[in-house]
Write a protein that holds these residues in place. Structure first.
Motif, short mmCIF file in Angstrom:
data_model
loop_
_atom_site.label_atom_id
_atom_site.label_comp_id
_atom_site.label_asym_id
_atom_site.label_seq_id
_atom_site.Cartn_x
_atom_site.Cartn_y
_atom_site.Cartn_z
N ASP A 82 0.62 -1.09 0.02
CA ASP A 82 -0.02 0.05 -0.10
C ASP A 82 1.01 1.27 -0.13
N GLU A 83 0.30 2.24 -0.81
CA GLU A 83 1.17 3.51 -0.82
C GLU A 83 0.18 4.65 -0.74
N GLY A 84 -0.75 4.59 0.48
CA GLY A 84 -1.62 5.77 0.77
C GLY A 84 -3.06 5.60 0.16
N SER A 85 -3.80 4.19 0.27
CA SER A 85 -5.17 4.28 0.08
C SER A 85 -6.04 5.05 0.97
N THR A 86 -7.16 5.30 0.63
CA THR A 86 -8.00 6.16 1.45
C THR A 86 -9.52 5.96 1.37
N ARG A 87 -10.18 6.21 2.37
CA ARG A 87 -11.79 6.36 2.33
C ARG A 87 -12.33 7.25 1.35
N THR A 91 -9.53 10.20 4.18
CA THR A 91 -8.75 9.76 5.41
C THR A 91 -8.38 8.23 5.02
N SER A 92 -7.28 8.11 5.66
CA SER A 92 -6.72 6.60 5.42
C SER A 92 -7.81 5.22 5.77
N SER A 93 -7.79 4.38 4.68
CA SER A 93 -8.62 3.22 4.81
C SER A 93 -8.27 2.58 5.92
N GLY A 94 -7.15 2.66 6.48
CA GLY A 94 -6.56 1.62 7.62
C GLY A 94 -6.48 0.24 6.76
N GLY A 95 -6.23 -0.70 7.89
CA GLY A 95 -6.35 -2.27 7.28
C GLY A 95 -4.92 -2.54 7.03
#
Length: 471
Positions: A82-87, A91-95
């Motif tokens: 991952d390189e910065g996935s978001t909702r 904001t960060s999607s976390g996980g």
């Protein structure tokens, strides 16, 4: 071959059709073990019954009755970082930020071909093979879960064919294709993001009142989790293929083969599971209601791409033969995958693809070691249909790849032989930054509004084994 063993081969061909795609797009690229040994460069060789797939005109070169039953084992390895996935709230999607076990350890795809010479001019045949497939299963808590948790596509084609040879220099072939396709896709539903967005914008009061009116406990929202959605569908589609082979001499031949597009309407169902969102089922019911998601029918319409192949074969001497193949695929047939939910207020879920047409180039050679053993080798380059990283979806993190293949044919008896093949495919690093253009809570469309940013790295190995018998 006895009817008993023939029945077993057909049963295997009809059952084991779950594969990971290794050709461009969702196309499974090894429909023949003998062809795999030359990196699929031998379309004009027409040395065995698998010519039913490569070019039905090649059946004119085969004597008597011939059968080929084979299986190709696919051993993939793929990772994601991952390189910065978001909702959708950016904001960060976390996980989990990395994945290294979302592809199967190994899968197998069978093929079965039969040809029969009717007379000096006519031949007939049948092929059963796997045209498309993929099988990805990410962790349900990975960073890209709002785009995809799992996808499985299985398919099978029945391909009855005939060939006509007016003279020693020309042959024509024609086939019909009955193609079965079945698909299932799953993804997380971003309920935590929706609740957080409502709280941030001051619109959560109405939600809390609805929960209280339903007899639920609003405090359960403090530990809200993802919901999950799954969609499945299946369909039979029909198409055709043609081929021509020009044979100026016994040692030289050229072929051209075309396979039509096939339209599919995959019909099935959509299931929305909110049961684990909180520990309060009344709260879960309210959250599902305000999401506008209900279990329903599902429909996906798509067309498979047509292909055009041009190839050649030349026997240089008693030992060496060379061959080539150039295949153009109209992948631009695949623009977007629109998942429809008939009978509901939910708009389509759109997976943007917007693929480009691709070209695959392969070179191969045969070397006759002795009267019993022929060695094969080949190299190929295959373009990916993905236009750019903003259109690289987690369901198909495809990239250009280079294939190196080796193979052999061993004549066990005058009427039987065994084919072996090994291939290694190296994919370019596939960076993606895909954004879903919808967001939770809307009825005009369905989607999480996520952005999945990261890099997939993939390589795979193929091991093929086939048995040939001449009656």
């Amino acid at each position: 071959m006895t009817p008993k063993y023939l029945t077993l081969i057909i049963a295997a061909a009809l059952s084991a059709v779950s594969v990971s795609a290794h050709a461009s797009g969702y196309r499974f690229g090894s429909q023949s073990v003998s062809s795999q040994g030359t990196a699929e460069a031998n379309g004009a060789e027409a040395a065995d019954a698998s010519t039913v797939f490569a070019n039905p005109a090649g059946m004119a070169r085969l004597d008597g009755r011939q059968i080929m039953g084979g299986v190709t084992a696919v051993v993939p390895h793929s990772t994601f970082n991952d390189e910065g996935s978001t909702r959708f709230t950016r904001t960060s999607s976390g996980g989990l930020p990395s994945q290294d076990d979302f592809v199967p350890k190994a899968v197998a795809a069978p093929s079965l071909y039969y040809t029969q010479k009717v007379n000096d001019q006519w031949s007939a045949g049948m092929g059963v093979f796997v045209p498309y497939g993929t099988n990805l299963s990410y962790d349900w808590n990975w960073s890209g879960r709002y785009a995809l948790t799992n996808i499985k596509l299985v398919s099978m084609t029945l391909n009855p064919s005939v060939s006509f040879k007016p003279n020693e220099h020309h042959a024509f072939g024609f086939g019909l294709n009955a193609e079965f396709m079945k698909a299932k896709l799953g993804q997380a539903v971003d309920v935590p993001g929706s609740v957080a967005a409502a709280q941030a914008t001051g619109t959560s009061a109405a939600l809390l009142r609805t929960i209280v009116a339903a007899g639920g406990n609003p405090a359960a929202l403090a530990s809200v989790r993802d919901a999950h959605a799954s969609v499945d569908g299946k369909d039979w589609g029909f198409g055709w293929n043609i081929g021509y082979m020009y044979m100026p001499t016994e040692n030289t031949r050229f072929g051209i083969a075309y396979r039509s597009s096939i339209k599919h309407e995959l019909e099935g169902g959509a299931d929305w599971d909110f049961s684990g969102v909180t520990t309060d089922q009344k709260v879960n019911g309210v959250l599902q209601t305000v999401s506008h998601h209900v279990d329903s029918d599902a429909l996906v319409e798509l067309r498979t791409p047509e292909t055009l192949s041009i190839n050649g074969f030349h026997q240089f001497n008693d030992k060496w033969a060379g061959m080539f193949d150039v295949t153009w695929t109209k992948n631009s047939r695949m623009q977007n995958i629109n998942i429809q939910f008939p009978g509901t207020e939910s708009g389509d879920e759109v997976i943007r693809q917007q693929w480009k047409n691709t070209v695959r180039v392969a070179l191969g050679a045969n070397y006759k070691l002795n009267d019993a053993v022929t060695l094969r080798g080949g190299i190929a380059h295959d373009d990916a249909p993905v236009r750019n990283e903003s259109l690289r979806h987690a369901a198909l993190p495809d990239a250009d790849r280079l294939q190196l293949s080796f193979g052999a044919n061993w004549k066990v008896t005058p009427n039987s032989s065994i084919d072996l093949a090994y291939s290694y495919l190296d994919f370019k690093d596939a960076r993606g930054s895909y954004t879903n253009n919808c967001r939770p809570g809307l009825t005009a469309c369905t989607g999480n509004g996520e952005t999945v940013t990261g890099t997939w790295r993939t390589h795979l190995q193929l091991v093929g084994l086939a048995y040939n018998y001449k009656f």
